[in-house]
Enzyme design. Structure first.
Site, PDB file in Angstrom:
ATOM      1  CD  GLU A 139       7.045  26.427  -6.380  1.00  0.00           C
ATOM      2  OE1 GLU A 139       6.521  25.489  -6.333  1.00  0.00           O
ATOM      3  OE2 GLU A 139       8.514  26.665  -6.475  1.00  0.00           O
ATOM      4  CG  ASP A 187       9.936  29.466  -3.264  1.00  0.00           C
ATOM      5  OD1 ASP A 187      10.580  30.547  -3.733  1.00  0.00           O
ATOM      6  OD2 ASP A 187      10.299  28.248  -2.967  1.00  0.00           O
ATOM      7  CD  GLU A 247      13.783  29.604  -3.842  1.00  0.00           C
ATOM      8  OE1 GLU A 247      15.068  29.464  -4.083  1.00  0.00           O
ATOM      9  OE2 GLU A 247      12.877  28.920  -4.358  1.00  0.00           O
TER      10      GLU A 247
END
Length: 295
Positions: free
Chosen positions: A112, A110, A108
């Site tokens: 955010e 990311d 993953e």
């Protein structure tokens, strides 16, 4: 009168040339369309595709947030999305844009975006998972208001490196250090995801500031998704020779390295590679070998 007619003819020729150039540019590039590129996966109608597929909005209220995932899976590429984040008092909300594979040993990458009180800056929280292991957080303030307009958030992912970009400025690098025994995402295809949800137990000042639901629904907007990437389908890559792609061997040049240092010096909030209290037995191995890009 003759000169007037000649002027019209000249303008028509110029217009035709411009039209040809425009059509030519469309034939070599892809224009993102959310109907074509994404599925709405949750939210019970809170995610909406608008303007003939050019805009997608995610919304959050007390009952639920919303989310999407790309129809395609990708194995390496340069993937862009433009986002305009939740304005005003966004405390407790999290808007995400990321790549992820599936399963307990997933990879993953990311972005955010942690909301905050009106007038306070957003924090961009980044993380990288390899083989199901994350704990590689770096956080940054932004040098602009991400709620006032759209900005481009990009992930470069090739066999050598992962680079996070904002409007073309690199903010984070994670290099392939498999030769040092450190895992790197390179075998699992990933989809692109985006979501808007509530995390007021941790998102804003460690959970001290809660979501003000009287301000709901909260809305973030997305546009101009672009995946210059290898599509993974039926256990095969769409790229016969990914090494011929301009992004396949891309790394930071000297100018980009200076921009990265500028971001780290002026806008970094947290770096796991400097958190000795969190890792009393010693910092993660990549922090030693990847000092230039992780510190």
């Amino acid at each position: 009168m003759a000169s007037y007619n000649y002027s019209i003819s000249s303008n028509v020729v110029v217009l035709l040339l411009l039209m040809l150039c425009t059509f030519g540019s469309f034939s070599t590039g892809s224009v993102g369309n959310f109907f074509k590129d994404f599925d709405i996966t949750w939210g019970d109608g809170r995610a909406k595709i608008l303007n003939n597929g050019k805009i997608l909005t995610l919304s959050l209220d007390k009952a639920s947030g919303s989310g999407i995932q790309s129809k395609n899976e990708y194995l390496f590429g340069k993937i862009d999305m433009q986002l305009k984040l939740v304005p005003d008092n966004s405390a407790g909300t999290v808007t995400t844009y990321y790549l992820s594979s599936q399963g307990p040993n997933h990879d993953e990458i990311d972005f955010e975006f942690l909301g905050n009180l009106s007038g306070e800056p957003y924090i961009v929280h980044t993380n990288i998972y390899t083989q199901g292991k994350g704990d590689r957080e770096q956080q940054f303030f932004l040098w602009f208001d991400p709620t006032a307009d759209f900005h481009t958030y990009s992930i470069l992912w090739n066999p050598r490196t992962i680079v996070f970009y904002i409007d073309g400025t690199p903010i984070r690098v994670f290099n392939n250090l498999e030769s040092r025994g450190i895992s790197f995402p390179k075998n699992q295809p990933m989809r692109a995801y985006s979501s808007l949800w509530s995390a007021d137990d941790w998102a804003t000042r460690g959970g001290l500031i809660k979501t003000d639901w009287s301000k709901a629904p909260f809305t973030a907007s997305l546009r101009n998704f672009k995946a210059n990437a290898c599509i993974w389908k039926s256990e095969k890559s769409s790229c016969k020779n990914s090494s011929s792609k301009p992004w396949s061997s891309q790394e930071l040049d000297s100018e980009s390295q200076e921009r990265l240092k500028w971001v780290h010096k002026n806008y970094m909030v947290y770096n796991y590679c400097q958190d000795t209290k969190r890792f009393p037995q010693g910092l993660p191995q990549e922090c030693t070998f990847n000092a230039t890009s992780n510190n």
